[in-house]
Design an enzyme around this catalytic site. Structure first.
Site, PDB file in Angstrom:
ATOM      1  N   ASP A 192       0.798  -1.225   0.000  1.00  0.00           N
ATOM      2  CA  ASP A 192       0.000   0.000   0.000  1.00  0.00           C
ATOM      3  C   ASP A 192       0.834   1.281   0.000  1.00  0.00           C
ATOM      4  O   ASP A 192       0.283   2.371   0.152  1.00  0.00           O
ATOM      5  CB  ASP A 192      -0.926   0.010   1.216  1.00  0.00           C
ATOM      6  CG  ASP A 192      -0.172  -0.085   2.539  1.00  0.00           C
ATOM      7  OD1 ASP A 192       1.019  -0.449   2.522  1.00  0.00           O
ATOM      8  OD2 ASP A 192      -0.789   0.194   3.584  1.00  0.00           O
ATOM      9  N   GLN A 193       2.147   1.178  -0.183  1.00  0.00           N
ATOM     10  CA  GLN A 193       2.927   2.411  -0.167  1.00  0.00           C
ATOM     11  C   GLN A 193       2.699   3.176  -1.466  1.00  0.00           C
ATOM     12  O   GLN A 193       2.477   2.587  -2.530  1.00  0.00           O
ATOM     13  CB  GLN A 193       4.406   2.126   0.070  1.00  0.00           C
ATOM     14  CG  GLN A 193       5.147   1.465  -1.070  1.00  0.00           C
ATOM     15  CD  GLN A 193       6.578   1.127  -0.653  1.00  0.00           C
ATOM     16  OE1 GLN A 193       6.806   0.490   0.357  1.00  0.00           O
ATOM     17  NE2 GLN A 193       7.536   1.545  -1.452  1.00  0.00           N
ATOM     18  N   GLY A 242      15.648   8.651 -26.849  1.00  0.00           N
ATOM     19  CA  GLY A 242      16.478   7.497 -27.160  1.00  0.00           C
ATOM     20  C   GLY A 242      16.246   7.040 -28.594  1.00  0.00           C
ATOM     21  O   GLY A 242      15.419   7.582 -29.336  1.00  0.00           O
ATOM     22  N   GLU A 299      17.158  11.666 -31.279  1.00  0.00           N
ATOM     23  CA  GLU A 299      17.988  11.051 -32.320  1.00  0.00           C
ATOM     24  C   GLU A 299      17.221  10.972 -33.641  1.00  0.00           C
ATOM     25  O   GLU A 299      16.575   9.970 -33.903  1.00  0.00           O
ATOM     26  CB  GLU A 299      18.447   9.674 -31.855  1.00  0.00           C
ATOM     27  CG  GLU A 299      19.209   9.695 -30.529  1.00  0.00           C
ATOM     28  CD  GLU A 299      19.737   8.341 -30.100  1.00  0.00           C
ATOM     29  OE1 GLU A 299      20.003   7.472 -30.959  1.00  0.00           O
ATOM     30  OE2 GLU A 299      19.892   8.132 -28.892  1.00  0.00           O
ATOM     31  N   TYR A 300      17.294  12.003 -34.529  1.00  0.00           N
ATOM     32  CA  TYR A 300      18.124  13.202 -34.427  1.00  0.00           C
ATOM     33  C   TYR A 300      17.328  14.364 -35.001  1.00  0.00           C
ATOM     34  O   TYR A 300      16.598  14.187 -35.995  1.00  0.00           O
ATOM     35  CB  TYR A 300      19.426  13.046 -35.226  1.00  0.00           C
ATOM     36  CG  TYR A 300      20.280  11.910 -34.712  1.00  0.00           C
ATOM     37  CD1 TYR A 300      21.116  12.086 -33.617  1.00  0.00           C
ATOM     38  CD2 TYR A 300      20.203  10.681 -35.317  1.00  0.00           C
ATOM     39  CE1 TYR A 300      21.900  11.041 -33.148  1.00  0.00           C
ATOM     40  CE2 TYR A 300      20.980   9.629 -34.843  1.00  0.00           C
ATOM     41  CZ  TYR A 300      21.820   9.806 -33.760  1.00  0.00           C
ATOM     42  OH  TYR A 300      22.572   8.765 -33.286  1.00  0.00           O
ATOM     43  N   MET A 355      27.323  11.812 -28.274  1.00  0.00           N
ATOM     44  CA  MET A 355      27.429  10.358 -28.101  1.00  0.00           C
ATOM     45  C   MET A 355      28.603   9.820 -28.909  1.00  0.00           C
ATOM     46  O   MET A 355      28.448   9.288 -30.009  1.00  0.00           O
ATOM     47  CB  MET A 355      26.100   9.706 -28.478  1.00  0.00           C
ATOM     48  CG  MET A 355      24.962  10.109 -27.558  1.00  0.00           C
ATOM     49  SD  MET A 355      23.338   9.463 -28.035  1.00  0.00           S
ATOM     50  CE  MET A 355      22.908  10.561 -29.391  1.00  0.00           C
TER      51      MET A 355
END
Length: 537
Positions: A241-242, A269, A311-312, A377
């Site tokens: 239940d958190q 990505g 990208e890109y 990258m």
């Protein structure tokens, strides 16, 4: 450049590294307090050491002070989780105020990176007693140097768990959300590997860009997966239940443990960049959707900003974008306006250094005032998508005779971006924690022909460093990176040694640090990230 590996469901076996320990103890009336120096790794030009203080007495130890000498040629360059001062080759390490008393039987570890090869400390004492544990000070060849207690004034505010590299250089690592499945890599591994102490920033990858909006990538992994006590960062199990579970809650726990860490949510990505085309049509609406998602009250405290991995822009990746040269700048400007000056806004960008290539297709310099930093990258330049070769290192730092494509190397990208007016300290050098390889290769040197991609554990043509360092150890270097031929397979990848060279380049160029893809490719004790941290100095 290809980065389809980012969406593969990777998994990986943990490769354990041997460590060399130098046990040392200090005397106590009932038992002893020991200090064990452990060589975590040694890459020749530098090393990482872990120091474990253990209270073997029957009483609580409120404080400890370790004094020791290092041999000539060995110095401490960075340290974490202790306050360290020096005079010449004599060092004093004292407990940080936040660490609290050391209970009977309890241990506490701190660490440092040093220059030169690993060397065991000399003349070690703890609280004035011998580290040998026999109750007498150790023999010394020279009188110990006194270190003034005023060398390090008490901080006015609690210091971070670990200082960033000198010069505020950044060490930024991607955490792949899908790694919690087949790869069995969780946020806890960032802690147990020792990587959390060496990182300045974590990029959580990836959020989606569906419909020109920021969207959840994987709700189960992100905030719903329940963690057992054994897999949780702090050893506390999730409850049904958190309000928040999953990797987001684990990152929250990690940040509590390492207050210096900042976390950014990365969107896009290789697979999920299509939505940026629509986002560019209404940047303000896109930015608003991103802000509302990143700052959702359930996890607003987890994230310190947003990272964009498009990208890109105005070029082709998995799909082609024709939004125009101003699209990237417009999107980034809108994000900065919405997130405000206090948040981090960063971007992973192309490293295509060719004339008229992807860097030239977008106004990256125009976006620079709105970004905290860029991450070109500088990997995946070459790979087995060219099935017949020629074999080539996927992450060359410089050009070399026979390179398949001029401009496909890191220095070309860095120089082009600097020439466009982007400040050097806003550029981070990219490192891949994996290799790319071919099979059917007969030539050991780069430039050989092949018949296809080499077998990989989870994706053909790709393998983690932690696997390659044992299955196909590097035998040569070219253009600042390493390669190896094992049977008919040919691989290229970075090692601690080549990373050291790349970090020297980053320092000499005045770059803002380094980033890497991605955490699970490293060894179980963070060998590569240690080389980045140590190399940046």
């Amino acid at each position: 450049m290809k980065r389809s590996l980012r969406r593969a469901l990777w998994a990986g076996a943990v490769v354990a590294l041997a460590v060399a320990a130098v046990p040392m103890a200090t005397a106590s009336a009932a038992g002893s307090v020991t200090a064990t120096f452990t060589k975590v790794q040694d890459w020749g030009t530098g090393h990482e050491t872990k120091v474990t203080v253990t209270n073997g007495t029957s009483a609580s130890v409120d404080t400890w002070r370790i004094e020791f000498d290092l041999p000539s040629g060995t110095t401490i360059s960075t340290f974490w989780d202790a306050d360290v001062t020096s005079s010449g080759n004599h060092y004093v390490a004292v407990k940080k105020s936040w660490a609290g008393p050391l209970a009977p039987g309890a241990s506490f570890s701190w660490g440092y990176n040093g220059t030169g090869p690993y060397a065991a400390p000399l003349n070690c004492t703890v609280n004035g007693g011998s580290c040998s544990g026999d109750g007498t000070p150790p023999p010394t060849t020279t009188p110990p140097t006194t270190v003034s207690p005023t060398t390090t004034p008490p901080p006015t505010t609690p210091p971070p768990t670990t200082p960033p590299p000198s010069g505020d250089q950044k060490v930024v690592g991607y955490f792949a959300e899908w790694g919690v499945y087949a790869r069995n890599y969780h946020v806890k591994n960032i802690h147990t590997s020792g990587s959390a102490a060496k990182l300045t920033h974590i990029l959580y990858a990836f959020g989606n860009t569906a419909g020109g909006r920021c969207a959840i990538g994987d709700s189960y992994a992100d905030y719903d997966k329940a963690y057992t006590a054994a897999d949780s960062v702090d050893g506390v199990a999730d409850t049904w239940d958190q309000p928040l579970r999953g990797s987001f809650n684990q990152l929250r726990k990690l940040k509590k443990m390492y207050p210096q860490l900042k976390v950014l949510w990365s969107f896009g990505g290789w697979t999920w960049s299509a939505g940026f085309t629509q986002a560019a049509q209404n940047p303000a609406a896109f930015a608003d959707s991103c802000y509302n998602l990143v700052e959702d009250p359930r996890w607003a405290d987890v994230f310190d900003g947003i990272d964009i991995d498009w990208e890109y822009p105005n070029a082709c990746g998995l799909q082609c974008d024709s939004s125009g040269p101003n699209a990237f700048k417009n999107v980034i400007s809108a994000l900065r306006a919405r997130f405000g000056s206090g948040a981090l806004v960063t971007a992973a960008i192309t490293a295509d250094g060719t004339n008229g290539g992807k860097i030239d297709a977008a106004d990256y310099a125009g976006a620079a005032p709105y970004l905290n930093w860029f991450m070109p990258m500088t990997y995946d330049y070459f790979g087995a998508w060219a099935a017949q070769g020629p074999t080539a290192p996927h992450s060359p730092l410089t050009s070399y005779a026979g390179i398949p494509q001029q401009g496909f190397y890191a220095d070309a990208a860095i120089q082009k971006l600097k020439a466009k007016g982007i400040p050097a300290n806003k550029l981070l050098l990219g490192i891949g924690f994996y290799g790319r390889g071919w099979t059917g290769v007969t030539q050991t040197a780069p430039g050989g022909t092949a018949t296809g991609p080499a077998p990989g554990t989870y994706e053909q043509g790709v393998e983690d460093y932690k696997v390659l360092k044992n299955s196909c150890p590097a035998t040569g270097t070219v253009a600042g990176t390493a390669y190896a031929k094992c049977g008919s397979n040919w691989w290229s990848y970075d090692t601690p040694s080549t990373i050291g060279g790349k970090m020297t380049y980053a320092r000499n160029q005045g770059l803002g640090g380094a980033f890497f893809w991605e955490l699970s490719g490293d060894t179980s004790n963070g060998e590569l990230i240690g080389a980045i941290r140590g190399g940046l100095g």
